[in-house]
Enzyme design. Structure first.
Site, short mmCIF file in Angstrom:
data_model
loop_
_atom_site.label_atom_id
_atom_site.label_comp_id
_atom_site.label_asym_id
_atom_site.label_seq_id
_atom_site.Cartn_x
_atom_site.Cartn_y
_atom_site.Cartn_z
N LYS A 125 1.00 -1.41 -0.02
CA LYS A 125 0.05 0.10 0.05
C LYS A 125 0.76 1.21 -0.07
O LYS A 125 0.32 2.09 -0.63
CB LYS A 125 -1.10 0.09 1.23
CG LYS A 125 -0.61 -0.21 2.61
CD LYS A 125 -1.56 -0.34 3.46
CE LYS A 125 -0.96 -0.63 4.79
NZ LYS A 125 -0.66 -2.19 4.78
N THR A 126 2.09 1.32 0.75
CA THR A 126 2.93 2.24 0.65
C THR A 126 3.33 2.91 -0.81
O THR A 126 3.41 3.83 -1.36
CB THR A 126 3.94 2.29 1.57
OG1 THR A 126 3.39 2.06 2.93
CG2 THR A 126 5.02 3.38 1.70
N GLU A 169 -2.73 6.44 2.27
CA GLU A 169 -2.40 5.12 2.92
C GLU A 169 -3.46 4.98 3.86
O GLU A 169 -3.22 5.31 5.13
CB GLU A 169 -1.15 4.72 3.19
CG GLU A 169 -0.69 3.46 3.49
CD GLU A 169 0.66 3.00 4.02
OE1 GLU A 169 0.82 2.13 4.63
OE2 GLU A 169 1.60 3.98 3.32
#
Length: 466
Positions: A125-126, A169
């Site tokens: 996700k980052t 995020e």
């Protein structure tokens, strides 16, 4: 560790905010956006860092160490779940009756009523958030954003934009991703983790179903990941867009090549475009597919979206090259789950070519190590030519008897493939002794393992002992 209490009221107005743990990548980015909004900011952390110095230069009052006096005249105190309940600033703020809120509530307040894209998932996700932000900027948009890591080409983890679009995020580890009023939800994958918080795998999956169904516009979700498929089956949302290698994916990713920067062909609605990324690894090609699907949902065309994601240069601590000595390249990656370690090592294989791959692993948290030590050992033994095993980085947890790096190393089938070295200087010297020209060394873990890299490079630069 403090479990976030999301039932606590969020103040309507914040004029002076104090951040406990202000130096973390997420908290420092959030603090900078509060400064951008004209709010007085103070904060503390246990150690000095580049983040603290940058915030001080931007106008924040920062302190090294925690003390009740640091609260000053703050009307709101913002904290992470990583602090201890005895933290003197936290205790005093509660005693004074100040607004004390979790960082996710502060972010919710900051987002306001803007159109929100929330990027969630157990892994990736980052990088995906950073890829979406840089792609939107390449397309001429100016979103606000908060990421969990520094975006390489921007040099920051957050930014205040002029558009009505906000990208974040969204952290699932403590359930706070359910707090946000998400418009478009991106779910990269769903791999059960953080069971110390959720209590069971089913509760973990159920949280992702709630997250997706709460999105007001659309859910973009992997077609390939088994956990994501399980979540997809539970969704009742009217607009679900899938992405992946599966033949029935709405956006199909085909012909992935992982030599150097990853490349692939993306197919959507009878149209196709070849994509050449600057970052390595099949996992990044899959991540890019998810971002292109989000961009399509936002109204961009396929070719324009593909060209936009190609400019992404990565995020700090994600397959980041730190240096080279004696023909040995030394990288760092944030991987702290067996699935992430697999993705990182597979990507590094494409970088290393004919060279060997030496992993320096720092297991993260006692609970995860105790639960997954066999899985860590299996993937490291399969994909790394040799593993140097450090001790566990406990983070917020107290030590557990018998749970050390040796627990992981002892699970290797062939002990010649691993060396447990709890002393960092000995580990650096050992790595330098076994490394040869053309090899790649990669540190793995989301603790402080990257701090061993200067020692490794120094050891590599010293004359080789016979």
């Amino acid at each position: 560790m403090i479990r976030p209490d999301l039932s606590l009221p969020i103040p309507e107005t914040i004029t002076s905010a104090h951040f406990i743990g202000i130096g973390g990548s997420g908290m420092s980015g959030l603090a900078k956006m509060f400064l951008d909004a004209g709010i007085r900011v103070s904060g503390s952390d246990r150690a000095d860092s580049d983040s603290l110095r940058a915030l001080a230069a931007a106008g924040a009052t920062v302190h090294v160490g925690h003390d009740a006096a640091h609260l000053g005249d703050a009307d709101t105190v913002i904290h992470t779940g990583a602090i201890w309940p005895e933290n003197p600033e936290f205790v005093t703020a509660k005693h004074r009756g100040l607004h004390v809120i979790h960082r996710s509530q502060a972010l919710h307040w900051l987002i306001g009523g803007r159109r929100l894209v929330s990027v969630a998932g157990a892994h990736g996700k980052t990088s995906s958030t950073g890829m979406l932000v840089t792609a939107l900027q390449a397309l001429g948009a100016d979103p606000s954003f908060v990421n969990g890591g520094v975006i390489e080409q921007l040099g920051v983890s957050s930014g205040t934009g002029a558009d009505a679009l906000f990208v974040i995020e969204a952290d699932e580890s403590d359930g706070t991703f359910l707090l946000y009023d998400t418009s478009i939800a991106l779910i990269t994958n769903v791999d059960p983790d953080h069971l110390d918080f959720f209590g069971s795998e089913q509760a973990f999956y159920d949280a992702f179903v709630r997250f997706g169904d709460a999105a007001s516009e659309a859910v973009v979700i992997s077609s390939d990941d088994p956990g994501a498929q399980r979540v997809r089956a539970g969704l009742s949302h009217r607009t679900v867009i899938t992405f992946g290698r599966a033949a029935d994916a709405d956006l199909r990713i085909d012909d992935i090549v992982t030599t150097g920067g990853a490349s692939a062909t993306l197919i959507y609605g009878g149209e196709s475009a070849r994509m050449q990324l600057a970052v390595p690894g099949a996992h990044n090609a899959i991540n890019a597919g998810g971002i292109v699907a989000v961009l399509l949902t936002l109204g961009y065309g396929l070719t324009a979206a593909v060209r936009a994601v190609e400019g992404f240069a990565g995020t700090v601590r994600r397959l980041e090259l730190h240096g080279e000595a004696r023909g040995v390249h030394v990288y760092d990656d944030y991987s702290h789950h067996p699935t992430e370690v697999r993705a990182a090592l597979e990507a590094m294989r494409g970088v290393a070519g004919s060279g060997r791959l030496i992993a320096i692993q720092q297991p993260h948290t006692y609970s995860r190590t105790q639960h997954m030590f066999r899985e860590f050992a299996a993937v490291l033994e399969e994909l790394a030519d040799h593993t140097v095993m450090l001790d566990v980085y406990g983070a917020r947890e107290d030590p557990v008897p018998g749970v050390t790096g040796e627990l992981v190393s002892g699970a290797f089938a062939d002990q010649a493939n691993v060396h447990y070295v709890p002393d960092w200087q000995e580990a650096a010297d050992y790595t330098a002794r076994i490394a040869r020209e053309g090899d790649c060394v990669v540190t793995l873990g989301c603790g402080n393992v990257y701090q061993i890299i200067p020692q490794v490079l120094d050891s590599l630069r010293r004359p080789v002992e016979d």
